[in-house]
Design a protein around this motif. Structure first.
Motif, PDB file in Angstrom:
ATOM      1  N   ASN A  76       0.853  -1.180   0.000  1.00  0.00           N
ATOM      2  CA  ASN A  76       0.000   0.000   0.000  1.00  0.00           C
ATOM      3  C   ASN A  76       0.892   1.234   0.000  1.00  0.00           C
ATOM      4  N   LYS A  77       0.865   1.944  -1.109  1.00  0.00           N
ATOM      5  CA  LYS A  77       1.749   3.095  -1.282  1.00  0.00           C
ATOM      6  C   LYS A  77       1.051   4.365  -0.782  1.00  0.00           C
ATOM      7  N   PHE A  78       1.763   5.087   0.108  1.00  0.00           N
ATOM      8  CA  PHE A  78       1.265   6.346   0.662  1.00  0.00           C
ATOM      9  C   PHE A  78       2.323   7.422   0.450  1.00  0.00           C
ATOM     10  N   THR A  79       1.861   8.622   0.122  1.00  0.00           N
ATOM     11  CA  THR A  79       2.792   9.736   0.160  1.00  0.00           C
ATOM     12  C   THR A  79       3.025  10.088   1.617  1.00  0.00           C
ATOM     13  N   ASP A  80       4.071  10.855   1.851  1.00  0.00           N
ATOM     14  CA  ASP A  80       4.373  11.284   3.210  1.00  0.00           C
ATOM     15  C   ASP A  80       3.187  12.053   3.797  1.00  0.00           C
ATOM     16  N   ALA A  81       2.597  12.904   3.010  1.00  0.00           N
ATOM     17  CA  ALA A  81       1.459  13.709   3.473  1.00  0.00           C
ATOM     18  C   ALA A  81       0.247  12.827   3.786  1.00  0.00           C
ATOM     19  N   GLU A  82      -0.005  11.834   2.955  1.00  0.00           N
ATOM     20  CA  GLU A  82      -1.137  10.924   3.187  1.00  0.00           C
ATOM     21  C   GLU A  82      -0.946  10.133   4.476  1.00  0.00           C
ATOM     22  N   LEU A  83       0.253   9.618   4.671  1.00  0.00           N
ATOM     23  CA  LEU A  83       0.531   8.821   5.870  1.00  0.00           C
ATOM     24  C   LEU A  83       0.426   9.676   7.130  1.00  0.00           C
ATOM     25  N   THR A  84       0.957  10.865   7.068  1.00  0.00           N
ATOM     26  CA  THR A  84       0.890  11.778   8.216  1.00  0.00           C
ATOM     27  C   THR A  84      -0.548  12.174   8.518  1.00  0.00           C
ATOM     28  N   ALA A  85      -1.343  12.429   7.492  1.00  0.00           N
ATOM     29  CA  ALA A  85      -2.752  12.795   7.697  1.00  0.00           C
ATOM     30  C   ALA A  85      -3.561  11.618   8.232  1.00  0.00           C
ATOM     31  N   LYS A  86      -3.227  10.419   7.769  1.00  0.00           N
ATOM     32  CA  LYS A  86      -3.971   9.213   8.179  1.00  0.00           C
ATOM     33  C   LYS A  86      -3.678   8.823   9.622  1.00  0.00           C
ATOM     34  N   THR A  87      -2.437   9.012  10.046  1.00  0.00           N
ATOM     35  CA  THR A  87      -2.024   8.591  11.385  1.00  0.00           C
ATOM     36  C   THR A  87      -1.247   9.720  12.071  1.00  0.00           C
ATOM     37  N   PRO A  88      -1.928  10.790  12.457  1.00  0.00           N
ATOM     38  CA  PRO A  88      -1.230  11.966  12.992  1.00  0.00           C
ATOM     39  C   PRO A  88      -0.536  11.739  14.339  1.00  0.00           C
ATOM     40  N   ALA A  89      -0.986  10.775  15.118  1.00  0.00           N
ATOM     41  CA  ALA A  89      -0.363  10.534  16.423  1.00  0.00           C
ATOM     42  C   ALA A  89       0.991   9.834  16.288  1.00  0.00           C
ATOM     43  N   LEU A  90       1.244   9.238  15.129  1.00  0.00           N
ATOM     44  CA  LEU A  90       2.527   8.574  14.877  1.00  0.00           C
ATOM     45  C   LEU A  90       3.464   9.612  14.276  1.00  0.00           C
ATOM     46  N   MET A  91       4.490   9.929  14.974  1.00  0.00           N
ATOM     47  CA  MET A  91       5.377  11.017  14.566  1.00  0.00           C
ATOM     48  C   MET A  91       6.350  10.520  13.498  1.00  0.00           C
ATOM     49  N   TRP A  92       5.845  10.449  12.280  1.00  0.00           N
ATOM     50  CA  TRP A  92       6.621   9.887  11.188  1.00  0.00           C
ATOM     51  C   TRP A  92       7.870  10.706  10.884  1.00  0.00           C
ATOM     52  N   LYS A  93       7.779  12.016  10.941  1.00  0.00           N
ATOM     53  CA  LYS A  93       8.946  12.858  10.645  1.00  0.00           C
ATOM     54  C   LYS A  93      10.090  12.521  11.600  1.00  0.00           C
ATOM     55  N   VAL A  94       9.773  12.403  12.888  1.00  0.00           N
ATOM     56  CA  VAL A  94      10.793  12.043  13.876  1.00  0.00           C
ATOM     57  C   VAL A  94      11.354  10.658  13.563  1.00  0.00           C
ATOM     58  N   TYR A  95      10.485   9.717  13.259  1.00  0.00           N
ATOM     59  CA  TYR A  95      10.915   8.356  12.944  1.00  0.00           C
ATOM     60  C   TYR A  95      11.846   8.351  11.732  1.00  0.00           C
ATOM     61  N   PHE A  96      11.416   8.993  10.663  1.00  0.00           N
ATOM     62  CA  PHE A  96      12.233   8.991   9.449  1.00  0.00           C
ATOM     63  C   PHE A  96      13.552   9.735   9.652  1.00  0.00           C
ATOM     64  N   ASP A  97      13.525  10.815  10.407  1.00  0.00           N
ATOM     65  CA  ASP A  97      14.773  11.531  10.719  1.00  0.00           C
ATOM     66  C   ASP A  97      15.733  10.630  11.501  1.00  0.00           C
ATOM     67  N   ASP A  98      15.193   9.905  12.485  1.00  0.00           N
ATOM     68  CA  ASP A  98      16.032   8.994  13.272  1.00  0.00           C
ATOM     69  C   ASP A  98      16.604   7.858  12.425  1.00  0.00           C
ATOM     70  N   MET A  99      15.905   7.498  11.369  1.00  0.00           N
ATOM     71  CA  MET A  99      16.365   6.447  10.463  1.00  0.00           C
ATOM     72  C   MET A  99      17.249   7.020   9.345  1.00  0.00           C
ATOM     73  N   ASP A 100      17.541   8.324   9.431  1.00  0.00           N
ATOM     74  CA  ASP A 100      18.318   9.025   8.401  1.00  0.00           C
ATOM     75  C   ASP A 100      17.661   8.941   7.025  1.00  0.00           C
ATOM     76  N   LEU A 101      16.339   8.977   7.020  1.00  0.00           N
ATOM     77  CA  LEU A 101      15.575   9.026   5.775  1.00  0.00           C
ATOM     78  C   LEU A 101      15.009  10.436   5.644  1.00  0.00           C
ATOM     79  N   ASP A 102      15.655  11.228   4.869  1.00  0.00           N
ATOM     80  CA  ASP A 102      15.293  12.637   4.752  1.00  0.00           C
ATOM     81  C   ASP A 102      14.143  12.811   3.764  1.00  0.00           C
TER      82      ASP A 102
END
Length: 167
Positions: A76-102
């Motif tokens: 299931n392919k999601f854009t960053d914006a779609e994933l963030t809008a769908k699950t706002p309580a999951l801090m994806w930006k922090v997660y991806f930054d910690d994984m060095d995925l810019d």
């Protein structure tokens, strides 16, 4: 991104009556591990109940082994914006930054309903429950590096009780 967060081998261990005995042994194991770290018996029992309750909620949101075999359903392919809008309580930006995925342009989500449920659980459950859950997972994953009492208790459950390995 895939479902996870369970300490037992499969969601069925939490949800099917045929695994009631193993789930009870698991609860006792978690309690013993918390006790080994110096918690009172009552505190360890409460923390074990929290861990099992949270993991059971995650198991309810998880797909079965059969459902996980369907490659189309698990892509299931999601854009960053779609994933963030769908699950706002999951801090994806922090997660991806910690994984060095810019700023990934998209994410492949194996089981979107799992992340929907996780998003809801994060909003509903108190922070103290998540702290207990994360303390457990840290202890569980590092048991072999702790004292022999931790290593032996970990083997007693995962080796003997779950796997039937005598030594």
């Amino acid at each position: 991104l895939d479902q996870g967060g369970l300490s037992l081998p499969d969601r069925d261990y939490y949800l099917k009556d045929s695994f009631t005995n193993q789930l009870g042994q698991y609860r006792e194991h978690v309690q013993k591990m918390f006790t080994l770290l110096g918690e009172t018996p009552a505190g360890a029992q409460a923390d074990a109940a929290t861990v099992v309750d949270l993991e059971t909620a995650l198991a309810r949101a998880s797909r079965t082994r059969v459902e996980l075999r369907d490659p189309n359903k698990n892509y299931n392919k999601f854009t960053d914006a779609e994933l963030t809008a769908k699950t706002p309580a999951l801090m994806w930006k922090v997660y991806f930054d910690d994984m060095d995925l810019d700023n990934p342009s998209y994410e492949i989500v194996g089981q979107p309903e799992f992340f929907d449920a996780l998003n809801q659980l994060i909003q509903e459950r108190p922070l103290s429950d998540w702290e207990t859950y994360l303390r457990w997972h840290l202890r569980n994953s590092s048991a072999r590096f702790l004292s022999s009492a931790f290593e032996q208790e970990n083997f007693n459950f995962y080796g003997k009780a779950l796997s039937g390995q005598p030594e």
